[in-house]
Design an enzyme around this catalytic site. Structure first.
Site, short mmCIF file in Angstrom:
data_model
loop_
_atom_site.label_atom_id
_atom_site.label_comp_id
_atom_site.label_asym_id
_atom_site.label_seq_id
_atom_site.Cartn_x
_atom_site.Cartn_y
_atom_site.Cartn_z
N TRP A 128 0.81 -1.22 0.00
CA TRP A 128 0.00 0.00 0.00
C TRP A 128 0.84 1.27 0.00
CZ3 TRP A 128 1.74 2.55 4.14
CH2 TRP A 128 2.25 1.79 5.20
N ASN A 129 2.15 1.17 0.27
CA ASN A 129 2.89 2.42 0.57
C ASN A 129 3.22 3.26 -0.67
OD1 ASN A 129 4.75 0.46 -0.15
ND2 ASN A 129 6.29 1.13 1.30
N ARG A 183 6.54 -0.67 -11.49
CA ARG A 183 7.88 -1.27 -11.41
C ARG A 183 7.83 -2.75 -11.78
NH1 ARG A 183 11.33 0.01 -6.00
NH2 ARG A 183 10.57 -1.98 -5.26
N LYS A 226 -2.61 -8.01 -7.96
CA LYS A 226 -3.44 -7.88 -6.78
C LYS A 226 -2.87 -6.77 -5.90
CE LYS A 226 -3.23 -9.34 -2.81
NZ LYS A 226 -3.68 -8.06 -2.22
N PRO A 227 -3.46 -5.57 -5.97
CA PRO A 227 -2.94 -4.49 -5.12
C PRO A 227 -3.36 -4.71 -3.66
CG PRO A 227 -4.88 -3.74 -6.34
CD PRO A 227 -4.60 -5.15 -6.80
N SER A 243 5.97 -7.29 3.13
CA SER A 243 6.74 -7.59 4.34
C SER A 243 7.46 -8.93 4.23
CB SER A 243 5.81 -7.59 5.54
OG SER A 243 4.82 -8.57 5.36
N LEU A 275 11.32 -7.25 -0.21
CA LEU A 275 10.77 -7.40 1.14
C LEU A 275 11.18 -6.23 2.04
CD1 LEU A 275 11.33 -11.26 1.38
CD2 LEU A 275 9.39 -10.01 0.41
N ARG A 283 10.20 10.92 4.31
CA ARG A 283 9.48 10.75 3.04
C ARG A 283 8.44 9.65 3.25
NH1 ARG A 283 10.51 7.99 -2.24
NH2 ARG A 283 11.76 6.58 -1.01
N CYS A 286 10.30 0.99 2.42
CA CYS A 286 11.23 -0.10 2.73
C CYS A 286 12.65 0.46 2.78
CB CYS A 286 11.13 -1.18 1.67
SG CYS A 286 11.27 -0.51 0.02
N GLU A 305 11.41 -3.16 11.63
CA GLU A 305 11.22 -2.13 10.61
C GLU A 305 10.20 -1.14 11.20
OE1 GLU A 305 9.41 -3.68 7.03
OE2 GLU A 305 10.44 -2.19 5.82
P1 NAD Z 1 2.22 -6.87 3.55
O1 NAD Z 1 3.23 -7.95 3.44
O2 NAD Z 1 1.30 -6.89 4.71
O3 NAD Z 1 1.28 -6.86 2.28
C1 NAD Z 1 1.80 -6.75 0.96
C2 NAD Z 1 0.80 -7.34 0.00
O4 NAD Z 1 0.65 -8.72 0.28
C3 NAD Z 1 -0.60 -6.73 0.07
O5 NAD Z 1 -1.14 -6.70 -1.24
C4 NAD Z 1 -1.35 -7.73 0.92
O6 NAD Z 1 -2.74 -7.73 0.67
C5 NAD Z 1 -0.73 -9.03 0.44
N1 NAD Z 1 -0.81 -10.16 1.36
C6 NAD Z 1 -0.80 -10.17 2.72
N2 NAD Z 1 -0.87 -11.43 3.17
C7 NAD Z 1 -0.92 -12.25 2.08
C8 NAD Z 1 -1.00 -13.65 1.90
N3 NAD Z 1 -1.03 -14.49 2.92
N4 NAD Z 1 -1.03 -14.13 0.64
C9 NAD Z 1 -0.99 -13.30 -0.42
N5 NAD Z 1 -0.92 -11.96 -0.32
C10 NAD Z 1 -0.89 -11.44 0.93
O7 NAD Z 1 3.03 -5.52 3.44
P2 NAD Z 1 2.46 -4.04 3.44
O8 NAD Z 1 2.12 -3.69 4.87
O9 NAD Z 1 1.42 -3.85 2.40
O10 NAD Z 1 3.74 -3.23 2.96
C11 NAD Z 1 4.75 -2.87 3.81
C12 NAD Z 1 5.93 -3.80 3.67
O11 NAD Z 1 6.36 -3.83 2.31
C13 NAD Z 1 7.14 -3.34 4.46
O12 NAD Z 1 7.74 -4.44 5.07
C14 NAD Z 1 8.05 -2.77 3.39
O13 NAD Z 1 9.41 -2.76 3.72
C15 NAD Z 1 7.75 -3.64 2.24
N6 NAD Z 1 8.12 -2.98 0.99
C16 NAD Z 1 9.23 -3.41 0.33
C17 NAD Z 1 9.63 -2.79 -0.83
C18 NAD Z 1 10.85 -3.25 -1.57
O14 NAD Z 1 10.98 -2.92 -2.73
N7 NAD Z 1 11.76 -4.00 -0.95
C19 NAD Z 1 8.88 -1.71 -1.33
C20 NAD Z 1 7.75 -1.29 -0.64
C21 NAD Z 1 7.37 -1.95 0.53
#
Ligand code: NAD
Length: 494
Positions: A167-168, A176, A191-192, A246, A268, A295, A301, A398
Site C-alpha cells: 500500500w505504501n 515497477r 493484486k494491489p 513484508s 521485502l 518521506r 522499505c 522495521e
Molecule cells: P504486507 O506484506 O502486509 O502486504 C503486501 C501485499 O501482500 C498486500 O497486497 C497484501 O494484501 C498481500 N498479502 C498479505 N498477506 C498475504 C497472503 N497471505 N497471501 C498473499 N498476499 C498477501 O506488506 P504491506 O504492509 O502492504 O507493505 C509494507 C511492507 O512492504 C514493508 O515491510 C516494506 O518494507 C515492504 N516494501 C518493500 C519494498 C521493496 O521494494 N523492498 C517496497 C515497498 C514496501
C-alpha cells in the site's frame, strides 16, 4: 462504475475524481462487479470511507489467470516495437493525468500532494525506461569451444505472472513490475493491497486507453489476499510470482511458490542503517536524514531505520534534526503546506506508540514528538529519540513510521558491525567526506543498495533490491527486464 458515496469532508474535485475511478474487477478487458461485500477504502487522514469497490473471491482470481493465460501467446508474439509503443503511450497518458493520479494517491494513502506528484514521476519512469528496453532484448551467438557447433542463446518471456503489491507506493510498486513484464512479453494478474487499491484500478483504465489488448493486464482487488492468491500460485499455468511487501508474507509466498518451482522476485522489508561520520558535511547529513526518514511518513522499505552517528557529533546532529523535525507540518496531504501526512491505519499508530514506549523504558530520551495527537485520522507526531539502547525493539524492527532513533559509535569497525546487525539488507546510507572510507563502507555494509552522502537512491534506471531477508531479484535498470525473461540455449552442430 458507480457514483461515489460522497463522504462528508470531500471537496467537489475529490468526489468527481473518485467517481471516475473504476470500482470493479478488471478481467479480460472487462470491468466486473463484485459478488460479495465490497472493500471499503478509507482516507487515512480522516478515517472516513471514500469509495467501495469489488471484493474478489478465489474463483475470480482464477478467471483473471484464465484471461492472462489466454492472452499470453498473442502478447509474446506481439512485436517488441508495438509493446514499447503501448508503454510509451501509457507514460504520456500518465503525464496528462498526473494531477488525478497524485490526488488519488493522497486520498487513499495519505502522502502529501507534493510527494504523490513525485511518485507519479518515479512510477512513470518505469513505463518510459521499459518502453526503451523492450526493443533491446538480445541474446548471443557463437562457436562452442570444441568448434563442433554453434551455440545460440535467446531470451523468451517467462509467461503468465502474478503480482502482489503493497500500500505504501500505490503507483510505483505496480509500474515497477507491470512495465518490465509487458516489455518482456508477459501477461499479468495484479493484486494491489486492499488498503490502497484505487490507484491500480485507475492505472488499468489508463493501460486500456493506451491500447493494451484485453487480458494482458488483469486486476483483482480483495480483502482475502491469502485465500485468493493461493490457488493462483498453485495453478500450473502461472510461471512467475513477484511480490513486494513484508518479509513474513514473502517467506510464506516463497514456500507456496516452491510447489510449482515458480520464478520469484521478492522485494521485502528493510532496516536501513544511516551512518554519519565525524567528517561528514552535516548539512548534507541532516538533509539526507529528513528525506530518508520522513518521506512517505517513514513508510518506505528504504526508510532510514537506525541512525548510527559518531559520538563526537551526535549531539549537534540530534539538535539540528530536532529543529527540522519540529518544523514539519502534520496534516491531511491535500492541505497547503503539509509536509507529513497520516500513517496508513490505527494499527500503525499503535505500533509507533509501542516502539517509543519500549525504547524509553530502556533509557532512550524523546527530543520531540513521541505520541499520537488528538483528533481524527491516523496521525503520529514526528519523533526524535536519542540514547537508544542496544536491545530496543526499534533497532530490530522495521519502524515504518516517523520516528528517528539515534545511537552512537566510536570506531569505523564498530559502525560497520552495527550497520550489519540485522537480518535485512536492502539499503544503507553513509555520510563521510573521506572517499576511501566511503568505499570501505560500500564494500563492508551488506545490502543491495547504498547511498553515499545522499538520503534517496531510487531510480528507474537502477537495479532496486536487497540481499539477506530483504529479498531476491532486482527491479528497474538493465536487470529489471531479466526477471521476466528466461534464457534458452540451442546447439546447432557444425
Ligand atoms: P504486507 O506484506 O502486509 O502486504 C503486501 C501485499 O501482500 C498486500 O497486497 C497484501 O494484501 C498481500 N498479502 C498479505 N498477506 C498475504 C497472503 N497471505 N497471501 C498473499 N498476499 C498477501 O506488506 P504491506 O504492509 O502492504 O507493505 C509494507 C511492507 O512492504 C514493508 O515491510 C516494506 O518494507 C515492504 N516494501 C518493500 C519494498 C521493496 O521494494 N523492498 C517496497 C515497498 C514496501
Amino acid at each position: 462504475m458507480s457514483a461515489v458515496d460522497t463522504a462528508p469532508g470531500l471537496t467537489a474535485r475529490e468526489s468527481e475524481l473518485l467517481a471516475r475511478v473504476p470500482d470493479g474487477l478488471y478481467i479480460a478487458g472487462r470491468w466486473e462487479a463484485g459478488t460479495q461485500d465490497p472493500i471499503q477504502v478509507q482516507d487515512p487522514a480522516t478515517g472516513r470511507v471514500i469509495k467501495r469497490i469489488a471484493n474478489a473471491r478465489p474463483e475470480d482470481g482464477i478467471r483473471a489467470l484464465d484471461a492472462a493465460a489466454e492472452a499470453a501467446d498473442a502478447w509474446a508474439a506481439t512485436p517488441p516495437r508495438t509493446r514499447a509503443e503501448i508503454l510509451r503511450r501509457a507514460f504520456d497518458l500518465l503525464q496528462e493525468r498526473r494531477d488525478d493520479f497524485a490526488l488519488l494517491m493522497t486520498l487513499e494513502m495519505g502522502k502529501p500532494l507534493a510527494e504523490a506528484n513525485g511518485e507519479v514521476t518515479y512510477g512513470g519512469e518505469f513505463l518510459r525506461w521499459f518502453s526503451e528496453e523492450a526493443v533491446r532484448i538480445s541474446g548471443r551467438y557463437g562457436s562452442n569451444p570444441e568448434g563442433t557447433g554453434t551455440m545460440v542463446v535467446s531470451q523468451r518471456p517467462v509467461g503468465p505472472s502474478f503480482f502482489i503489491t503493497p500500500w505504501n507506493f500505490p503507483l510505483a510498486m505496480a509500474t515497477r513490475k507491470i512495465a518490465p513484464a509487458l516489455a518482456a512479453g508477459c501477461t499479468v494478474v495484479v493484486k494491489p493491497a486492499e488498503l490502497t487499491p484505487l490507484t491500480t484500478l485507475f492505472f488499468a483504465q489508463l493501460l486500456e486507453d493506451a491500447g493494451l489488448p484485453a487480458g494482458v493486464v488483469n486486476v483483482i482487488t480483495t480483502s482475502t489476499s491469502g485465500a485468493v492468491s493461493a490457488p493462483i500460485i498453485a495453478d500450473p499455468r502461472l510461471r512467475k510470482l513477484s511480490f513486494t511487501g513484508s518479509t513474513p508474507v514473502g517467506r510464506a509466498l516463497l514456500a507456496q511458490a516452491g510447489q510449482n518451482v515458480l520464478r520469484t522476485s521478492m522485494e521485502l522489508g528493510g532496516n536501513a542503517p544511516f551512518v554519519v561520520f565525524e567528517d561528514a558535511d552535516l548539512d548534507a547529513a541532516v538533509n539526507g536524514a529528513m528525506l530518508a526518514k520522513f518521506r512517505n511518513m517513514g513508510q518506505a522499505c528504504t526508510a532510514a531505520n537506525r541512525f548510527i552517528v559518531h559520538e563526537s557529533i551526535a549531539e549537534e546532529f540530534a539538535a539540528r534534526v530536532t529543529e527540522r523535525v519540529s518544523a514539519l507540518r502534520v496534516g491531511r496531504g491535500t492541505d497547503e503546506g503539509v509536509t507529513l501526512g497520516p500513517l496508513i491505519d490505527d494499527r500503525a499508530v499503535a505500533s509507533m506508540a509501542a516502539l517509543v514506549e519500549d525504547a524509553v523504558s530502556r533509557g532512550a530520551r524523546v527530543l520531540t514528538g513521541g505520541a499520537a495527537p488528538e483528533g481524527d485520522g491516523f496521525f503520529f507526531e514526528p519523533t526524535v529519540l536519542v540514547d537508544v539502547q542496544p536491545g530496543s525493539e526499534i533497532l530490530r524492527e522495521e519502524i515504518f513510521g516517523p520516528i528517528l532513533a539515534i545511537t552512537t559509535f566510536s570506531t569505523e569497525e564498530e559502525a560497520v558491525a552495527r550497520a550489519n546487525e540485522t537480518e535485512y539488507g536492502l539499503v544503507g546510507y553513509v555520510f563521510t567526506q573521506d572517499l576511501a572510507r566511503g568505499q570501505r563502507l560500500i564494500d563492508g555494509v551488506d545490502t543491495g543498495m547504498m547511498g553515499l552522502n545522499t538520503g534517496l537512491v531510487s531510480n528507474a534506471a537502477a537495479p532496486f533490491g536487497g540481499v539477506k531477508q530483504s529479498g531476491l531479484g532486482r527491479e528497474g535498470g538493465l536487470e529489471g527486464i531479466h526477471e521476466y525473461l528466461s534464457t534458452k540455449y540451442t546447439l546447432i552442430p557444425a
